[in-house]
Design a protein around this motif. Structure first.
Motif, PDB file in Angstrom:
ATOM      1  N   GLY A 134       0.816  -1.191   0.000  1.00  0.00           N
ATOM      2  CA  GLY A 134       0.000   0.000   0.000  1.00  0.00           C
ATOM      3  C   GLY A 134       0.858   1.253   0.000  1.00  0.00           C
ATOM      4  O   GLY A 134       2.097   1.211  -0.079  1.00  0.00           O
ATOM      5  N   GLU A 135       0.192   2.387   0.114  1.00  0.00           N
ATOM      6  CA  GLU A 135       0.899   3.666   0.078  1.00  0.00           C
ATOM      7  C   GLU A 135       1.561   3.905   1.441  1.00  0.00           C
ATOM      8  O   GLU A 135       0.971   3.652   2.490  1.00  0.00           O
ATOM      9  N   VAL A 136       2.807   4.461   1.405  1.00  0.00           N
ATOM     10  CA  VAL A 136       3.606   4.739   2.608  1.00  0.00           C
ATOM     11  C   VAL A 136       4.025   6.212   2.583  1.00  0.00           C
ATOM     12  O   VAL A 136       4.475   6.719   1.566  1.00  0.00           O
ATOM     13  N   ILE A 137       3.871   6.862   3.758  1.00  0.00           N
ATOM     14  CA  ILE A 137       4.301   8.258   3.923  1.00  0.00           C
ATOM     15  C   ILE A 137       5.459   8.262   4.933  1.00  0.00           C
ATOM     16  O   ILE A 137       5.366   7.711   6.034  1.00  0.00           O
ATOM     17  N   TYR A 138       6.580   8.984   4.593  1.00  0.00           N
ATOM     18  CA  TYR A 138       7.786   9.016   5.440  1.00  0.00           C
ATOM     19  C   TYR A 138       7.851  10.347   6.211  1.00  0.00           C
ATOM     20  O   TYR A 138       7.578  11.423   5.668  1.00  0.00           O
ATOM     21  N   LYS A 139       8.267  10.213   7.475  1.00  0.00           N
ATOM     22  CA  LYS A 139       8.429  11.381   8.344  1.00  0.00           C
ATOM     23  C   LYS A 139       9.790  11.306   9.040  1.00  0.00           C
ATOM     24  O   LYS A 139      10.312  10.221   9.293  1.00  0.00           O
ATOM     25  N   LEU A 140      10.363  12.504   9.392  1.00  0.00           N
ATOM     26  CA  LEU A 140      11.689  12.593  10.032  1.00  0.00           C
ATOM     27  C   LEU A 140      11.577  13.528  11.245  1.00  0.00           C
ATOM     28  O   LEU A 140      11.000  14.614  11.177  1.00  0.00           O
ATOM     29  N   GLU A 141      12.166  13.123  12.382  1.00  0.00           N
ATOM     30  CA  GLU A 141      12.138  13.893  13.619  1.00  0.00           C
ATOM     31  C   GLU A 141      13.533  13.958  14.228  1.00  0.00           C
ATOM     32  O   GLU A 141      14.346  13.065  14.022  1.00  0.00           O
ATOM     33  N   GLY A 142      13.790  14.996  15.039  1.00  0.00           N
ATOM     34  CA  GLY A 142      15.032  15.104  15.778  1.00  0.00           C
ATOM     35  C   GLY A 142      15.702  16.447  15.597  1.00  0.00           C
ATOM     36  O   GLY A 142      15.201  17.325  14.887  1.00  0.00           O
ATOM     37  N   PRO A 143      16.868  16.656  16.263  1.00  0.00           N
ATOM     38  CA  PRO A 143      17.607  17.920  16.141  1.00  0.00           C
ATOM     39  C   PRO A 143      17.992  18.163  14.686  1.00  0.00           C
ATOM     40  O   PRO A 143      18.493  17.264  13.997  1.00  0.00           O
ATOM     41  N   GLY A 144      17.762  19.373  14.248  1.00  0.00           N
ATOM     42  CA  GLY A 144      18.048  19.739  12.878  1.00  0.00           C
ATOM     43  C   GLY A 144      16.842  19.657  11.993  1.00  0.00           C
ATOM     44  O   GLY A 144      16.896  20.126  10.859  1.00  0.00           O
TER      45      GLY A 144
END
Length: 775
Positions: free
Chosen positions: A49-59
């Motif tokens: 299926g469809e996948v959405i990517y996310k990024l977290e953290g300093p910067g």
């Protein structure tokens, strides 16, 4: 299910299984290719299926923000701006795979990004200018100081590997030293000496130009400055300049400067290696002192004790000098510098000097006037003539010889003077030389007590109760002595042997005694002679007569009257009744005396011519007025009248008949007891004038047998009537002239009492005029 990681390392994309170890992603700082793709991640869920990517953290969503981002669809992570390793050297991020509804499809993946260092920072010294010092004449290799520098680049890389160097040297003063004198450790920055020849007298300091470089000296560089001072060592001893001095001092003065001496020292001025310390090597009396002026380093010579021109008019002093700090072993081996100072003493007129002040004299108070007390009390240092005088002598007890200064006693001293305190009498003497210069000194005379006064018995009268026990009866006596101890108490009391028949004296203590009768005595007056002595040296003594009344005493020990004694012993009468009886008797006596006085003064005597001597016209004969008087008195202005109240002694009777005793000296008689009743005197003369002789003889016999009056012919003695009375003597009123020569008519003007005298025959001699107060 797992992420697949595609790394872009310049060699293509590598597919990595999620459970594999993901190495850190290295990113070069300061990269100009932004945005730059760093890595791509993919989830296995993309196949279902469809996948959405996310990024977290300093910067990303934490500070510092907006440095990194991720593509929601492709999963590519990019850097958005250039990175600075000196601020953030690494980042730790979390990547998520989510469904369109936001549901987490699998666990997050940790992404580690490391920022790679570039040599973008120059090294820098920690101080703008370093400062240090080194002692002069230091040997090569002597450590001087250390410098330090920092580099902000990664210390684990060559970018922060530092190297120190000296790129320049300047001497102060300029060009004083041209050779390279210092070196530096290129790794530690420690500066040290490289050569000899550091002399502070030649060069004061050095200015070094320093350089620091990274990459082992091949990279970026910076410059710094180090100032090195050459510190002084005590390699120069002080030297006197000049070595001989001449000074002058005035005698008899102290604590004043007479001169200065100078030294040279090439060491650092103002420091302990330069400061001088002076000594006087040949002043055993300690007349001089020398100190250092801290500003000029000169020696200041001072007189601290008065000099005496007559004793020594010149002083030659030898001075020594050294530094406050110890001399260095690198100094030349030279002897200690010395200088000679010749001090000439100037003469002046000095004041005379007393040999002692105060002048102490010890002398007995009874010193004989003219006694030499002190001699040779002063001298003049200039050997001039002296003049002496007493400037203070409140009692005027002293005398001084004007030329010799001998002090003598002018009169006898008195320890009881208010100017004598603690047995010391103070006076002041003054001495003046020929030049008029004077000085004074105190004369302290210590007086020693001498036995000058005899003790005086006290009291001289008293009472002793008759019939009391011997222990209870007696008169307590003491003595008073004007002398001071040890010439006063203890006193000794005695009764002379020939007068101790009925009395004795018993010593009570050192100051008191008791006079007691040895036998039972009749009531009356008694005279007891007591001999009293003090304990001085020589012993002083005196006789005293104590008049003692022996009487019957009441319960309080007080003498009773005779009537009171009788009543008290025979009749039980109350005290109030006794007072009433005594008052009545006194009143009757007063009335009787008034009646007698009025009757006597109111009589008028009329003497008829040719009727006989002393025959009056009145019923009472004039002889009624002849009374027995104990005291004749001296008239209105008689101030020396006296009573015959002393004990009689036949040996004391006057040798000339008709003479009188001095006031208070006529003694009472001892041949009869005292206070016995007197015989009855004939009070009225006979009617016949021819019986007057018998009347007078009866009166004489009664007087001779009266124990209370002087005996024999002394009943005819008249007391001394005093001096200076305005009236003449009435002892003999007679007229030896004719009737024409005497006129008595003026008596009529004197009143009725004197009219009788005016009518009396002129040949009648009036022998007595009695009993009238107006006469």
């Amino acid at each position: 299910v797992s992420f697949m990681l595609f790394l872009n390392q310049g060699k293509g994309v590598v597919r990595v299984k999620r459970d594999w170890i993901i190495p850190p992603i290295r990113v070069l700082e300061n990269s100009k290719q932004v945005p730059e793709d760093l890595v791509q991640i993919k989830s296995d869920k993309i196949f279902t299926g469809e996948v959405i990517y996310k990024l977290e953290g300093p910067g990303v969503d934490q500070d510092p923000k907006n440095l990194f981002e991720i593509d929601d669809i492709t999963g590519v992570i990019r850097s958005k701006r250039p990175l600075d390793r000196e601020r953030y050297n690494s980042f730790t991020l979390k990547a998520f795979a989510l469904s369109p509804s936001g549901e987490r499809l699998e666990n997050p993946t940790i992404i580690e990004i490391v920022v790679l260092d570039q040599n973008d920072n120059r090294p820098a010294f920690t101080q703008k200018q370093f400062s240090g010092s080194v002692s002069e004449f230091s040997v090569p290799g002597t450590s001087v100081m250390s410098v330090s520098a920092n580099d902000a680049d990664d210390p684990m890389t060559e970018n922060a590997y530092l190297s120190y160097s000296i790129i320049g040297q300047e001497s102060i003063p300029a060009n004083a030293v041209t050779k390279t004198m210092f070196g530096i450790n290129n790794e530690t920055g420690a500066i040290y000496t490289r050569d000899v020849g550091l002399d502070r007298e030649v060069v004061k300091s050095f200015r070094l130009k320093l350089q620091i470089a990274d990459m082992g000296g091949m990279g970026l560089t910076s410059e710094g400055v180090a100032i090195i001072h050459i510190s002084d060592i005590n390699n120069h001893a002080p030297q006197f300049s000049p070595a001989v001095y001449s000074m002058a001092a005035v005698e008899n003065r102290k604590d004043y400067v007479i001169g200065r001496v100078n030294v040279t020292d090439r060491d650092d001025r103002g420091a302990g290696n330069w400061e001088a310390k002076y000594f006087i090597s040949n002043d055993p009396e300690g007349n001089f002192a020398i100190s250092t002026d801290p500003g000029s380093n000169e020696g200041v010579l001072t007189v601290v004790k008065p000099l005496d021109y007559e004793a020594q008019n010149e002083h030659v002093l030898v001075l020594m000098v050294e530094n406050v700090n110890r001399l260095s072993n690198k100094a030349p081996n030279l002897p200690v510098s010395s200088a000679t100072v010749v001090v000439m003493v100037m003469n002046e007129n000095e004041a005379p000097l007393f040999r002692e002040d105060p002048i102490k004299i010890v002398v007995p108070e009874s010193v004989v006037p003219g006694t030499l007390l002190k001699s040779n009390i002063a001298f003049d240092p200039d050997h001039s003539d002296l003049r002496y005088e007493i400037s203070r002598d409140p009692e005027r007890w002293l005398q001084i010889n004007r030329d010799t200064g001998d002090i003598t006693a002018k009169r006898t001293f008195n320890m009881r003077s208010p100017n004598v305190r603690n047995n010391i009498y103070n006076a002041v003497v003054k001495v003046t030389d020929a030049g008029g210069v004077s000085t004074t000194a105190t004369v302290a005379i210590t007086l020693k007590e001498t036995n000058d006064f005899s003790p005086q018995l006290f009291p001289l009268s008293g009472t002793v109760c008759r019939g009391a026990s011997r222990r209870a009866s007696g008169l307590v006596v003491t003595a008073v002595d004007e002398d001071l101890p040890p010439h006063a108490a203890p006193f000794t009391f005695e009764i002379p042997g020939d007068l101790s028949i009925n009395w004795t004296v018993n010593q009570v203590n050192n100051t008191h005694a008791v006079l007691q009768p040895l036998v039972e005595l009749q009531a009356g007056e008694y005279a007891v002679t007591v001999f009293v002595s003090d304990s001085g040296s020589p012993l002083m003594s005196a006789y005293a007569q104590v008049n003692i009344t022996v009487c019957v005493c009441d319960s309080f020990g007080d003498c009773k009257s005779e009537a009171g004694a009788v009543l008290g012993s025979s009749v039980g009468i109350s005290f109030i009744a006794l007072i009433i009886i005594m008052a009545s008797i006194a009143l009757l006596l007063l009335l009787l005396l008034l009646a007698v006085a009025v009757t006597t003064c109111g009589r008028r005597h009329h003497i008829k011519k040719g009727s006989g001597l002393l025959v009056g016209e009145s019923e009472d004969d004039i002889r009624d007025n002849v009374f027995n008087y104990d005291e004749q008195g001296g008239g209105e202005e008689d101030e020396n009248a006296f009573s015959i109240d002393l004990l009689w002694n036949p040996l004391d009777a006057p040798s000339t008949p008709g003479s009188y005793y001095p006031r208070g000296k006529q003694p009472l008689r001892r041949d009869a007891p005292h206070n016995l009743p007197s015989p009855i005197y004939p009070r009225r003369p006979p009617a016949d004038p021819t019986d007057i002789e018998d009347y007078i003889n009866d009166g004489l016999e009664a007087a001779d047998n009266d124990p209370n009056v002087p005996p024999y012919d002394t009943a005819l003695i008249y007391d001394y009537e005093g001096e200076g009375s305005l009236t003449g003597s009435l002892s003999s009123v007679a007229s030896g002239s004719s009737d024409g020569d005497q006129d008595y008519d003026y008596l009529n003007d004197w009143g009725p009492r004197f009219q009788k005298l005016a009518h009396m025959p002129k040949t009648v001699e009036v022998n007595w005029i009695l009993n009238c107060p107006e006469v």
